[in-house]
Design a protein around this motif. Sequence first.
Motif, PDB file in Angstrom:
ATOM      1  N   ARG A  29       0.844  -1.206   0.000  1.00 35.36           N
ATOM      2  CA  ARG A  29       0.000   0.000   0.000  1.00 35.36           C
ATOM      3  C   ARG A  29       0.875   1.251   0.000  1.00 35.36           C
ATOM      4  N   SER A  30       1.856   1.255   0.861  1.00 31.12           N
ATOM      5  CA  SER A  30       2.741   2.406   0.999  1.00 31.12           C
ATOM      6  C   SER A  30       3.554   2.646  -0.267  1.00 31.12           C
ATOM      7  N   ARG A  31       4.089   1.584  -0.825  1.00 28.89           N
ATOM      8  CA  ARG A  31       4.889   1.726  -2.050  1.00 28.89           C
ATOM      9  C   ARG A  31       4.061   2.269  -3.212  1.00 28.89           C
ATOM     10  N   LEU A  32       2.831   1.805  -3.332  1.00 28.08           N
ATOM     11  CA  LEU A  32       2.011   2.270  -4.440  1.00 28.08           C
ATOM     12  C   LEU A  32       1.672   3.747  -4.277  1.00 28.08           C
ATOM     13  N   SER A  33       1.267   4.148  -3.103  1.00 28.47           N
ATOM     14  CA  SER A  33       0.955   5.560  -2.868  1.00 28.47           C
ATOM     15  C   SER A  33       2.186   6.434  -3.087  1.00 28.47           C
ATOM     16  N   ALA A  34       3.334   5.941  -2.669  1.00 28.30           N
ATOM     17  CA  ALA A  34       4.579   6.712  -2.774  1.00 28.30           C
ATOM     18  C   ALA A  34       5.043   6.903  -4.212  1.00 28.30           C
ATOM     19  N   CYS A  35       4.458   6.174  -5.152  1.00 26.26           N
ATOM     20  CA  CYS A  35       4.848   6.364  -6.557  1.00 26.26           C
ATOM     21  C   CYS A  35       4.554   7.785  -7.024  1.00 26.26           C
ATOM     22  N   LEU A  36       3.689   8.481  -6.308  1.00 25.00           N
ATOM     23  CA  LEU A  36       3.319   9.852  -6.668  1.00 25.00           C
ATOM     24  C   LEU A  36       4.224  10.906  -6.034  1.00 25.00           C
ATOM     25  N   ASP A  37       5.003  10.505  -5.046  1.00 17.52           N
ATOM     26  CA  ASP A  37       5.844  11.459  -4.323  1.00 17.52           C
ATOM     27  C   ASP A  37       6.844  12.135  -5.250  1.00 17.52           C
ATOM     28  N   GLY A  38       6.918  13.450  -5.146  1.00 13.56           N
ATOM     29  CA  GLY A  38       7.895  14.216  -5.907  1.00 13.56           C
ATOM     30  C   GLY A  38       7.520  14.505  -7.346  1.00 13.56           C
ATOM     31  N   LEU A  39       6.339  14.087  -7.771  1.00 15.04           N
ATOM     32  CA  LEU A  39       5.907  14.331  -9.146  1.00 15.04           C
ATOM     33  C   LEU A  39       5.068  15.600  -9.225  1.00 15.04           C
ATOM     34  N   THR A  40       5.017  16.169 -10.409  1.00 20.02           N
ATOM     35  CA  THR A  40       4.083  17.264 -10.654  1.00 20.02           C
ATOM     36  C   THR A  40       2.719  16.650 -10.948  1.00 20.02           C
ATOM     37  N   GLU A  41       1.692  17.482 -10.895  1.00 22.92           N
ATOM     38  CA  GLU A  41       0.343  17.005 -11.215  1.00 22.92           C
ATOM     39  C   GLU A  41       0.295  16.485 -12.651  1.00 22.92           C
ATOM     40  N   GLU A  42       0.977  17.162 -13.551  1.00 20.69           N
ATOM     41  CA  GLU A  42       1.007  16.722 -14.956  1.00 20.69           C
ATOM     42  C   GLU A  42       1.678  15.363 -15.076  1.00 20.69           C
ATOM     43  N   GLN A  43       2.791  15.163 -14.393  1.00 12.22           N
ATOM     44  CA  GLN A  43       3.483  13.877 -14.458  1.00 12.22           C
ATOM     45  C   GLN A  43       2.595  12.757 -13.910  1.00 12.22           C
ATOM     46  N   ALA A  44       1.913  13.013 -12.822  1.00 12.46           N
ATOM     47  CA  ALA A  44       1.063  11.998 -12.194  1.00 12.46           C
ATOM     48  C   ALA A  44      -0.094  11.595 -13.097  1.00 12.46           C
ATOM     49  N   ARG A  45      -0.545  12.505 -13.950  1.00 12.30           N
ATOM     50  CA  ARG A  45      -1.667  12.253 -14.861  1.00 12.30           C
ATOM     51  C   ARG A  45      -1.210  11.779 -16.239  1.00 12.30           C
ATOM     52  N   ARG A  46       0.078  11.807 -16.483  1.00 12.30           N
ATOM     53  CA  ARG A  46       0.581  11.505 -17.826  1.00 12.30           C
ATOM     54  C   ARG A  46       0.218  10.088 -18.245  1.00 12.30           C
ATOM     55  N   SER A  47      -0.316   9.988 -19.448  1.00 13.12           N
ATOM     56  CA  SER A  47      -0.715   8.702 -20.000  1.00 13.12           C
ATOM     57  C   SER A  47       0.380   8.198 -20.938  1.00 13.12           C
ATOM     58  N   LEU A  48       0.890   7.015 -20.650  1.00 15.31           N
ATOM     59  CA  LEU A  48       1.956   6.435 -21.464  1.00 15.31           C
ATOM     60  C   LEU A  48       1.541   5.132 -22.143  1.00 15.31           C
ATOM     61  N   VAL A  49       0.321   4.684 -21.853  1.00 17.17           N
ATOM     62  CA  VAL A  49      -0.187   3.432 -22.420  1.00 17.17           C
ATOM     63  C   VAL A  49      -1.600   3.677 -22.942  1.00 17.17           C
ATOM     64  N   PRO A  50      -2.083   2.825 -23.838  1.00 19.84           N
ATOM     65  CA  PRO A  50      -3.411   3.046 -24.431  1.00 19.84           C
ATOM     66  C   PRO A  50      -4.572   2.954 -23.425  1.00 19.84           C
ATOM     67  N   SER A  51      -4.376   2.268 -22.313  1.00 18.06           N
ATOM     68  CA  SER A  51      -5.450   2.146 -21.322  1.00 18.06           C
ATOM     69  C   SER A  51      -5.540   3.431 -20.496  1.00 18.06           C
ATOM     70  N   ARG A  52      -6.411   3.427 -19.510  1.00 18.96           N
ATOM     71  CA  ARG A  52      -6.572   4.580 -18.615  1.00 18.96           C
ATOM     72  C   ARG A  52      -5.496   4.622 -17.530  1.00 18.96           C
ATOM     73  N   THR A  53      -4.537   3.735 -17.584  1.00 17.80           N
ATOM     74  CA  THR A  53      -3.541   3.614 -16.534  1.00 17.80           C
ATOM     75  C   THR A  53      -2.572   4.791 -16.523  1.00 17.80           C
ATOM     76  N   THR A  54      -2.598   5.520 -15.428  1.00 16.65           N
ATOM     77  CA  THR A  54      -1.639   6.579 -15.124  1.00 16.65           C
ATOM     78  C   THR A  54      -1.206   6.356 -13.680  1.00 16.65           C
ATOM     79  N   LEU A  55      -0.168   7.021 -13.238  1.00 17.49           N
ATOM     80  CA  LEU A  55       0.233   6.850 -11.845  1.00 17.49           C
ATOM     81  C   LEU A  55      -0.872   7.302 -10.892  1.00 17.49           C
TER      82      LEU A  55
END
Length: 165
Positions: A29-55
Motif C-alpha cells: 500500500r505504501s509503495r504504491l501511494s509513494a509512486c506519486l511522491d515528488g511528481l508534478t500534477e502533470e506527471q502523475a496524470r501523464r498517460s503512457l499506455v493506451p489504457s486509462r492507466t496513469t500513476l
Amino acid sequence: MPSLPATFAEDVIHQPVRTQFDAFLDEHRSRLSACLDGLTEEQARRSLVPSRTTLLGLVKHATFVEKVWFDEAITCRSRADIGIPTTPDESFILEDQDTIASIQAAHRDACEASRRAASALHLDDIVSGNRRGPLPLRWVYLHMLRELAQHCGHADILREQILRD
C-alpha cells in the motif's frame, strides 16, 4: 521508487501469519501511494499506455480495490452505498478535482478503513459480500497482495518512464 516504509516484511518473519499478511499489505500500500511522491500534477496524470492507466489513476484504483475487498466484501454494502464505481475500469477515471494530495489522502483513508474492517476478523473467517460468494478473509488478503504487487510493478515502470524525460 521512494524508500520502503518503516516496517519491512522481513521484520515479521517470526511473527504470527496475520501480522505477516498485514505487514506485506501495508508495505505494498505504501509503495504504491509513494509512486506519486515528488511528481508534478502533470506527471502523475501523464498517460503512457493506451489504457486509462496513469500513476494517479493507479492509486485511485487502489482506493477502489480497498473499498471493494474490505468494505463491500466484509460489510456486504453495495458499491452504490459505498460511493464507488461499478467496474474496476471506471475506477481509473480521473476527475478535474483529483490531485496527488487528494488521491493519496483518499487512499490513506481507505487503507485505514480496511484495517479497521478486518481487525476483528480472523484469516479463516468468511466474508460474504463479494460477487464470487463467501470467501475466507485469507483469500481476500492474498488477492489484495497480488493486486497491489501487480500495480506496484506497473507504477515502477511508469514512474521510470516519466522521470526519464
